[in-house]
Design a protein around this motif. Sequence first.
Motif, PDB file in Angstrom:
ATOM      1  N   ALA A  81       0.929  -1.028   0.043  1.00 24.43           N
ATOM      2  CA  ALA A  81       0.002   0.096   0.029  1.00 24.43           C
ATOM      3  C   ALA A  81       0.999   1.072  -0.006  1.00 24.43           C
ATOM      4  O   ALA A  81       0.579   2.318  -0.715  1.00 24.43           O
ATOM      5  N   LYS A  82       1.890   1.109   0.720  1.00 22.95           N
ATOM      6  CA  LYS A  82       2.806   2.408   0.788  1.00 22.95           C
ATOM      7  C   LYS A  82       3.523   2.669  -0.486  1.00 22.95           C
ATOM      8  O   LYS A  82       3.551   3.755  -0.967  1.00 22.95           O
ATOM      9  N   HIS A  83       3.813   1.578  -1.185  1.00 24.58           N
ATOM     10  CA  HIS A  83       4.640   1.970  -2.334  1.00 24.58           C
ATOM     11  C   HIS A  83       3.462   2.351  -3.462  1.00 24.58           C
ATOM     12  O   HIS A  83       3.931   3.027  -4.536  1.00 24.58           O
ATOM     13  N   MET A  84       2.450   1.523  -3.506  1.00 25.37           N
ATOM     14  CA  MET A  84       1.450   1.926  -4.465  1.00 25.37           C
ATOM     15  C   MET A  84       1.042   3.476  -4.328  1.00 25.37           C
ATOM     16  O   MET A  84       0.990   4.146  -5.378  1.00 25.37           O
ATOM     17  N   MET A  85       0.623   4.020  -3.333  1.00 21.56           N
ATOM     18  CA  MET A  85       0.595   5.430  -2.886  1.00 21.56           C
ATOM     19  C   MET A  85       1.581   6.308  -3.244  1.00 21.56           C
ATOM     20  O   MET A  85       1.392   7.350  -3.867  1.00 21.56           O
ATOM     21  N   GLY A  86       2.721   5.841  -2.931  1.00 21.34           N
ATOM     22  CA  GLY A  86       3.849   6.603  -3.449  1.00 21.34           C
ATOM     23  C   GLY A  86       4.096   6.954  -5.009  1.00 21.34           C
ATOM     24  O   GLY A  86       4.436   7.813  -5.379  1.00 21.34           O
ATOM     25  N   LEU A  87       3.859   5.862  -5.798  1.00 25.07           N
ATOM     26  CA  LEU A  87       3.757   5.759  -7.220  1.00 25.07           C
ATOM     27  C   LEU A  87       2.580   6.729  -7.618  1.00 25.07           C
ATOM     28  O   LEU A  87       2.940   7.433  -8.820  1.00 25.07           O
ATOM     29  N   TYR A  88       1.455   6.586  -7.186  1.00 26.33           N
ATOM     30  CA  TYR A  88       0.127   7.323  -7.576  1.00 26.33           C
ATOM     31  C   TYR A  88       0.687   8.767  -7.187  1.00 26.33           C
ATOM     32  O   TYR A  88       0.387   9.907  -8.162  1.00 26.33           O
TER      33      TYR A  88
END
Length: 256
Positions: A81-88
């Motif tokens: 979740a952390k890395h996905m939100m960072g990519l977004y």
Amino acid sequence: MWSFIWHTFFFDPVYNTLVFFIDVFPGGDVGLAIIGTVILVKVVLLPLSLKAVRTQYAMRQIEPELKEIKEKYKDQREELAKHMMGLYRKAGVNPFASILLLFLQIPLVIALYLAVSNGGGIQLPAINTELLYSFIPAPAAPDMQFLGLIDMAGRSLLLAALAGGAQFIHAQLAMPALAKKEAGAKPNFKDDFARSMQVQMKYVMPVLIFIFAYTLSAAIALYFAVSNVVAIAQEYVVRRQRTQLERQESLNMTQA
């Protein structure tokens, strides 16, 4: 609370818009008022539709990176979740833009349908004055004869056919083409479900729209017809926006 939200932000504004157009158009033509209301609601939603297109396009651009993250952190939910939100955030993408459009569009469409069919518990041509804003005058005599030709309170085979046909065309334009199922391929629930939904939307839904439009009233048939025709026009606007984004990306790659 829900009643307050429904009336304050959805039904009452749509109903007042319909009554406003009935009062404005010559002779209080209810048919013309329905057309005006549908177009206005669609225009209000258009910026959100275009934003959703830009979001979908950006999501396609980051899809390879997204797959890598999902594969790398598939067993670590918090890190995923952390890395996905960072990519977004890096891509400037709001993955919930399309969902927001859906949540806004559904109640507005329902409100428009109810305003046409049974506004505030009163059937047209009667007007529920209790729901009108102070600056919206109550029409003296709404005319249920659309252009003097079709009785909005009765049934219309022509409008029902137009509603069903427009729904069919819109489904053909809006639904993305799926890859053909390869012979001998293993069953895939996701792909099979998507194909089933496409068949339903492309062929079953137009028939249902035709039946509902003809069974209920010409007013509802006109609502469905205009809504789908405007949706077709909106789809072309959305496609143009998508094409412009693709051309800009191609230009950027060429310059790089």
